[in-house]
Design a protein around this motif. Structure first.
Motif, PDB file in Angstrom:
ATOM      1  N   UNK A 160       0.836  -1.202   0.000  1.00  0.00           N
ATOM      2  CA  UNK A 160       0.000   0.000   0.000  1.00  0.00           C
ATOM      3  C   UNK A 160       0.868   1.248   0.000  1.00  0.00           C
ATOM      4  N   UNK A 161       0.367   2.286  -0.659  1.00  0.00           N
ATOM      5  CA  UNK A 161       1.040   3.594  -0.657  1.00  0.00           C
ATOM      6  C   UNK A 161      -0.014   4.650  -0.347  1.00  0.00           C
ATOM      7  N   UNK A 162       0.371   5.647   0.430  1.00  0.00           N
ATOM      8  CA  UNK A 162      -0.584   6.660   0.889  1.00  0.00           C
ATOM      9  C   UNK A 162      -0.090   8.068   0.593  1.00  0.00           C
ATOM     10  N   UNK A 163      -1.034   8.977   0.361  1.00  0.00           N
ATOM     11  CA  UNK A 163      -0.708  10.405   0.390  1.00  0.00           C
ATOM     12  C   UNK A 163      -0.981  10.879   1.819  1.00  0.00           C
ATOM     13  N   UNK A 186      -3.083  15.233 -11.507  1.00  0.00           N
ATOM     14  CA  UNK A 186      -3.236  16.048 -10.280  1.00  0.00           C
ATOM     15  C   UNK A 186      -2.745  15.331  -9.042  1.00  0.00           C
ATOM     16  N   UNK A 187      -2.809  14.008  -9.068  1.00  0.00           N
ATOM     17  CA  UNK A 187      -2.396  13.212  -7.897  1.00  0.00           C
ATOM     18  C   UNK A 187      -1.342  12.200  -8.361  1.00  0.00           C
ATOM     19  N   UNK A 188      -0.082  12.648  -8.522  1.00  0.00           N
ATOM     20  CA  UNK A 188       0.948  11.750  -9.074  1.00  0.00           C
ATOM     21  C   UNK A 188       1.258  10.604  -8.108  1.00  0.00           C
ATOM     22  N   UNK A 189       1.294   9.414  -8.671  1.00  0.00           N
ATOM     23  CA  UNK A 189       1.548   8.205  -7.879  1.00  0.00           C
ATOM     24  C   UNK A 189       2.891   8.292  -7.159  1.00  0.00           C
ATOM     25  N   UNK A 190       3.856   8.987  -7.797  1.00  0.00           N
ATOM     26  CA  UNK A 190       5.216   9.091  -7.240  1.00  0.00           C
ATOM     27  C   UNK A 190       5.220   9.828  -5.898  1.00  0.00           C
TER      28      UNK A 190
END
Ligand code: AKG
Length: 274
Positions: A160-163, A186-190
């Motif tokens: 999992x990855x979170x902002x 608008x919401x880059x995965x990086x």
């Protein structure tokens, strides 16, 4: 119904981390013995009932995947394994999990749904950044998803990855072409922060926290199960499992204004407001 397992409070550090970031990893909620049962019963249920397909659809795939990856990426999924497996029924009411949930959205906590996301070897599909709110919108933020890690999740197999802190944004408009997702430009995965976890760990996050995960590029499966829980006063307004009451895992079901309960008939959970 009694919850099962050990009670487990959150540390102040875990609470603070959750409040700030909108997610928190709880190490070893499930014991090795519980995990062994969960794993073997899950394998059997997958074998009998799960469906493997390309996973989430939509224009995001062109941004996240090469042509070869897009053609090959696959997800094995199904819902409500608690209806198929006693180990997963016990997981829903696990006391360690229930006590952590009660601290964050309680004191009353109701089970809402369970969903398997098993990423197969080599091309286990990614998930674009999104909130879970569009899939089962509720009236307020008192809803947590608990990701039970049946296998360890790493950078390589698509953890999992979170902002961080995105839960403070509240519900956002999602692209509705294919599976609901946030626009990659608008919401880059990086920008998302990885949350690796061991088998037996649970990662809790808010229905508003922006998250996703990358491809599983390893030769092994990455199996996780999402269990959704809400404060029963947080009424659902649409989507998955709408109108279906769930087991209470902490506190007691409250009497709510505007919700009629017939003690002799099927309980109805009324539509809430957004
Ligand atoms: O299984 C994953 O990697 C992503 C899970 C997810 O995005 C979700 O459960 O909402």
């Amino acid at each position: 119904m009694q919850t099962v397992g050990r009670p487990m409070g959150l540390t102040q550090e875990q609470r603070d981390f959750f409040d700030k970031n909108g997610y928190v990893r709880l190490p070893q909620v499930f014991t090795a013995a519980e995990l062994a049962e969960l794993s073997s019963e899950l394998d059997e249920v997958i074998e009998r009932f799960a469906v493997a397909d390309k996973g989430w659809t939509g224009p995001w795939r062109q941004k996240y995947l090469s042509k070869k990856e897009d053609e090959n990426a696959k997800l094995t999924a199904m819902h409500e394994m608690e209806l198929y497996s006693p180990a997963w029924a016990r997981a829903v009411v696990n006391r360690a999990l229930a006590s952590a949930l009660a601290e964050l959205i309680g004191p009353d906590v109701e089970f809402h749904h369970m969903t398997l996301h098993a990423k197969g070897p080599e091309f286990g599909t990614p998930f674009p950044l999104h909130q879970d709110h569009p899939f089962y919108p509720h009236s307020d933020g008192r809803y947590l998803d608990a990701i039970v890690h049946v296998d360890a999740a790493t950078e390589e197999n698509g953890c999992l990855k979170f902002l961080p802190s995105s839960h403070k944004l509240g519900p956002l408009e999602h692209v509705r072409e294919g599976s609901p997702h946030l626009p990659p430009d608008r919401y880059p995965f990086e920008q998302a922060v990885s949350c690796p976890a061991e088998a037996g760990d649970v990662v809790l996050f808010s229905i508003y926290t922006i998250h996703g995960s990358a491809l599983n590029r390893t030769p092994n499966w990455r199996r996780v199960v999402r269990i959704g829980y809400r404060n029963p006063g947080n009424l659902q307004v649409g989507g998955q499992a709408m109108g279906r009451p769930g087991l209470m895992v902490a506190g007691l079901r409250p009497k709510l204004e505007g919700v009629t309960v017939d003690p002799y008939g099927p309980m109805r959970v009324e539509t809430g407001r957004v």
